[in-house]
Design a protein around this motif. Structure first.
Motif, PDB file in Angstrom:
ATOM      1  N   LEU A 194       5.399  -8.078  -4.740  1.00  0.00           N
ATOM      2  CA  LEU A 194       6.212  -7.487  -5.797  1.00  0.00           C
ATOM      3  C   LEU A 194       6.428  -5.991  -5.626  1.00  0.00           C
ATOM      4  O   LEU A 194       7.298  -5.413  -6.279  1.00  0.00           O
ATOM      5  N   LYS A 195       5.641  -5.377  -4.755  1.00  0.00           N
ATOM      6  CA  LYS A 195       5.703  -3.927  -4.618  1.00  0.00           C
ATOM      7  C   LYS A 195       5.520  -3.553  -3.150  1.00  0.00           C
ATOM      8  O   LYS A 195       4.696  -4.138  -2.459  1.00  0.00           O
ATOM      9  N   ARG A 196       6.285  -2.585  -2.712  1.00  0.00           N
ATOM     10  CA  ARG A 196       6.173  -2.146  -1.317  1.00  0.00           C
ATOM     11  C   ARG A 196       4.808  -1.485  -1.089  1.00  0.00           C
ATOM     12  O   ARG A 196       4.263  -0.828  -1.973  1.00  0.00           O
ATOM     13  N   SER A 197       4.306  -1.625   0.118  1.00  0.00           N
ATOM     14  CA  SER A 197       2.989  -1.085   0.461  1.00  0.00           C
ATOM     15  C   SER A 197       3.027   0.435   0.493  1.00  0.00           C
ATOM     16  O   SER A 197       4.037   1.032   0.874  1.00  0.00           O
ATOM     17  N   PRO A 198       1.926   1.075   0.091  1.00  0.00           N
ATOM     18  CA  PRO A 198       1.860   2.541   0.202  1.00  0.00           C
ATOM     19  C   PRO A 198       1.749   2.963   1.660  1.00  0.00           C
ATOM     20  O   PRO A 198       1.589   2.129   2.551  1.00  0.00           O
ATOM     21  N   ASN A 199       1.809   4.240   1.906  1.00  0.00           N
ATOM     22  CA  ASN A 199       1.666   4.771   3.262  1.00  0.00           C
ATOM     23  C   ASN A 199       0.183   4.847   3.598  1.00  0.00           C
ATOM     24  O   ASN A 199      -0.525   5.742   3.153  1.00  0.00           O
ATOM     25  N   TYR A 200      -0.273   3.887   4.392  1.00  0.00           N
ATOM     26  CA  TYR A 200      -1.697   3.834   4.729  1.00  0.00           C
ATOM     27  C   TYR A 200      -2.083   4.879   5.770  1.00  0.00           C
ATOM     28  O   TYR A 200      -3.257   5.003   6.116  1.00  0.00           O
ATOM     29  N   CYS A 201      -1.115   5.633   6.267  1.00  0.00           N
ATOM     30  CA  CYS A 201      -1.438   6.700   7.208  1.00  0.00           C
ATOM     31  C   CYS A 201      -2.144   7.864   6.522  1.00  0.00           C
ATOM     32  O   CYS A 201      -2.894   8.607   7.148  1.00  0.00           O
ATOM     33  N   ASP A 202      -1.886   8.044   5.223  1.00  0.00           N
ATOM     34  CA  ASP A 202      -2.416   9.187   4.482  1.00  0.00           C
ATOM     35  C   ASP A 202      -3.523   8.756   3.536  1.00  0.00           C
ATOM     36  O   ASP A 202      -3.524   7.627   3.029  1.00  0.00           O
ATOM     37  N   PHE A 203      -4.448   9.667   3.295  1.00  0.00           N
ATOM     38  CA  PHE A 203      -5.530   9.396   2.354  1.00  0.00           C
ATOM     39  C   PHE A 203      -4.982   9.335   0.935  1.00  0.00           C
ATOM     40  O   PHE A 203      -4.204  10.196   0.517  1.00  0.00           O
ATOM     41  N   ASP A 204      -5.352   8.294   0.216  1.00  0.00           N
ATOM     42  CA  ASP A 204      -4.925   8.146  -1.173  1.00  0.00           C
ATOM     43  C   ASP A 204      -6.041   7.459  -1.944  1.00  0.00           C
ATOM     44  O   ASP A 204      -6.248   6.250  -1.811  1.00  0.00           O
ATOM     45  N   GLU A 205      -6.769   8.220  -2.731  1.00  0.00           N
ATOM     46  CA  GLU A 205      -7.901   7.677  -3.476  1.00  0.00           C
ATOM     47  C   GLU A 205      -7.452   6.638  -4.493  1.00  0.00           C
ATOM     48  O   GLU A 205      -8.168   5.674  -4.771  1.00  0.00           O
ATOM     49  N   ARG A 206      -6.257   6.811  -5.032  1.00  0.00           N
ATOM     50  CA  ARG A 206      -5.765   5.898  -6.065  1.00  0.00           C
ATOM     51  C   ARG A 206      -5.554   4.495  -5.524  1.00  0.00           C
ATOM     52  O   ARG A 206      -5.866   3.502  -6.182  1.00  0.00           O
ATOM     53  N   THR A 207      -5.034   4.393  -4.311  1.00  0.00           N
ATOM     54  CA  THR A 207      -4.786   3.081  -3.711  1.00  0.00           C
ATOM     55  C   THR A 207      -5.932   2.615  -2.816  1.00  0.00           C
ATOM     56  O   THR A 207      -5.917   1.489  -2.325  1.00  0.00           O
ATOM     57  N   GLY A 208      -6.916   3.480  -2.587  1.00  0.00           N
ATOM     58  CA  GLY A 208      -8.037   3.117  -1.726  1.00  0.00           C
ATOM     59  C   GLY A 208      -7.765   3.289  -0.254  1.00  0.00           C
ATOM     60  O   GLY A 208      -8.552   2.846   0.582  1.00  0.00           O
ATOM     61  N   SER A 209      -6.659   3.948   0.099  1.00  0.00           N
ATOM     62  CA  SER A 209      -6.326   4.162   1.507  1.00  0.00           C
ATOM     63  C   SER A 209      -7.128   5.341   2.055  1.00  0.00           C
ATOM     64  O   SER A 209      -7.095   6.443   1.485  1.00  0.00           O
ATOM     65  N   LEU A 210      -7.840   5.134   3.156  1.00  0.00           N
ATOM     66  CA  LEU A 210      -8.651   6.186   3.762  1.00  0.00           C
ATOM     67  C   LEU A 210      -7.863   7.033   4.749  1.00  0.00           C
ATOM     68  O   LEU A 210      -8.364   8.041   5.234  1.00  0.00           O
ATOM     69  N   GLY A 211      -6.626   6.603   5.052  1.00  0.00           N
ATOM     70  CA  GLY A 211      -5.842   7.343   6.028  1.00  0.00           C
ATOM     71  C   GLY A 211      -6.364   7.114   7.436  1.00  0.00           C
ATOM     72  O   GLY A 211      -7.327   6.375   7.667  1.00  0.00           O
ATOM     73  N   THR A 212      -5.730   7.763   8.396  1.00  0.00           N
ATOM     74  CA  THR A 212      -6.140   7.581   9.794  1.00  0.00           C
ATOM     75  C   THR A 212      -6.571   8.878  10.460  1.00  0.00           C
ATOM     76  O   THR A 212      -6.834   8.891  11.665  1.00  0.00           O
ATOM     77  N   VAL A 213      -6.648   9.969   9.716  1.00  0.00           N
ATOM     78  CA  VAL A 213      -7.105  11.229  10.293  1.00  0.00           C
ATOM     79  C   VAL A 213      -8.555  11.097  10.742  1.00  0.00           C
ATOM     80  O   VAL A 213      -9.419  10.661   9.980  1.00  0.00           O
ATOM     81  N   GLY A 214      -8.832  11.440  11.996  1.00  0.00           N
ATOM     82  CA  GLY A 214     -10.183  11.359  12.528  1.00  0.00           C
ATOM     83  C   GLY A 214     -10.571   9.996  13.063  1.00  0.00           C
ATOM     84  O   GLY A 214     -11.669   9.835  13.608  1.00  0.00           O
TER      85      GLY A 214
END
Length: 272
Positions: A194-214
């Motif tokens: 129902l909703k497009r995925s967030p950008n998992y490349c970046d850190f986002d505490e709200r969505t639980g994405s840790l990003g890929t930096v490092g």
């Protein structure tokens, strides 16, 4: 039939699912979980670990099919697996809203994936292996095959919206968001979101994405672990270091161990 279950709070057990939101990734989690439950129950029936099921009785009639073979052996009772998995997985989706409709659709797609990938095995009978008659039965494939199938469907997941109906104008079904035909529903085998995925490349505490930096990556790989894909086009850092360890150890009587000191110069790559 008795079940030994460990009670887990709803908030903790479903935290990862809800944190993703109604995205493609959540759709895949529900689908692969449903497939796993269906697979596990059906396999337990075949192994005789459940008292209420065993071999599929509908496929033990011994009648010859038009193809020149007959059912025999012990066919996996996929019907029982589907039935019990539906009761287990659908029980939580009580509130009929858009997210619940999405979850139920993906749960059903997971059960269907197991059913569609069932294998028919046969054994020949006859003088000197002439195969004048064949006895066949259904078996479960490897779960890897089902997982690969669902991975392909994940990549082709369908973007849907709720269709409102009734006096209360509540969601009663899901329809494809982009379709030439009005009110076209997704197929049962489709994964839906129902909703497009967030950008998992970046850190986002709200969505639980840790990003890929490092994140460590493989410079030569073209797959998901490759620096080109994992680093999202930001590039990568190269770290050189020397690894030292004890090698060629020998035991001398009596009583000590003598080792050489080995070293290796290597590189590690991490995303910027």
């Amino acid at each position: 039939m008795r079940w030994n279950c460990t009670v887990i709070s709803k908030d903790k057990s479903m935290f990862a699912y809800e944190l993703l939101g109604p995205t493609k990734e959540a759709a895949y989690l529900y689908t692969i979980t449903s497939a796993g439950v269906t697979y596990g129950i059906t396999q337990a029936c075949s192994f005789g670990n459940l008292s209420n099921c065993g071999c599929d009785q509908a496929k033990r009639d011994g009648k010859v099919n038009p193809g020149g073979w007959k059912w025999g052996g012990c066919s996996a009772d996929i019907r029982y697996g589907l039935k019990l998995a539906r009761k287990f997985m659908d029980a939580r989706e009580i509130v009929r809203n858009a997210r619940s409709l999405m979850n139920l659709h993906n749960i059903r797609a997971g059960r269907k994936a197991v059913k569609d990938n069932m294998i028919t095995d046969c054994k020949c009978h006859g003088v000197s292996g002439s195969c004048t008659m064949k006895t066949c039965w259904t078996t479960l494939p490897s779960f890897r095959k089902i997982g690969d199938s669902l991975k392909k469907r994940y990549k082709r997941a369908k973007f849907v919206v709720p269709y409102l109906g009734g006096r209360s104008q509540r969601p009663i079904s899901l329809i494809l968001r982009r379709s030439k035909r009005a009110h076209r529903k997704p197929r049962r085998s489709h994964l839906v979101y129902l909703k497009r995925s967030p950008n998992y490349c970046d850190f986002d505490e709200r969505t639980g994405s840790l990003g890929t930096v490092g994140r460590a990556c493989n410079r030569t790989s073209k797959g998901g672990d490759g620096c080109g894909l994992m680093c999202c086009g930001r590039g990568y850092n190269t770290h050189q270091y020397t690894r030292v360890w004890q090698c060629s150890c020998k035991f001398h009587w009596c009583c000590y161990v003598e080792c050489l000191r080995c070293s290796e110069r290597t590189e590690q790559y991490t995303c910027k």
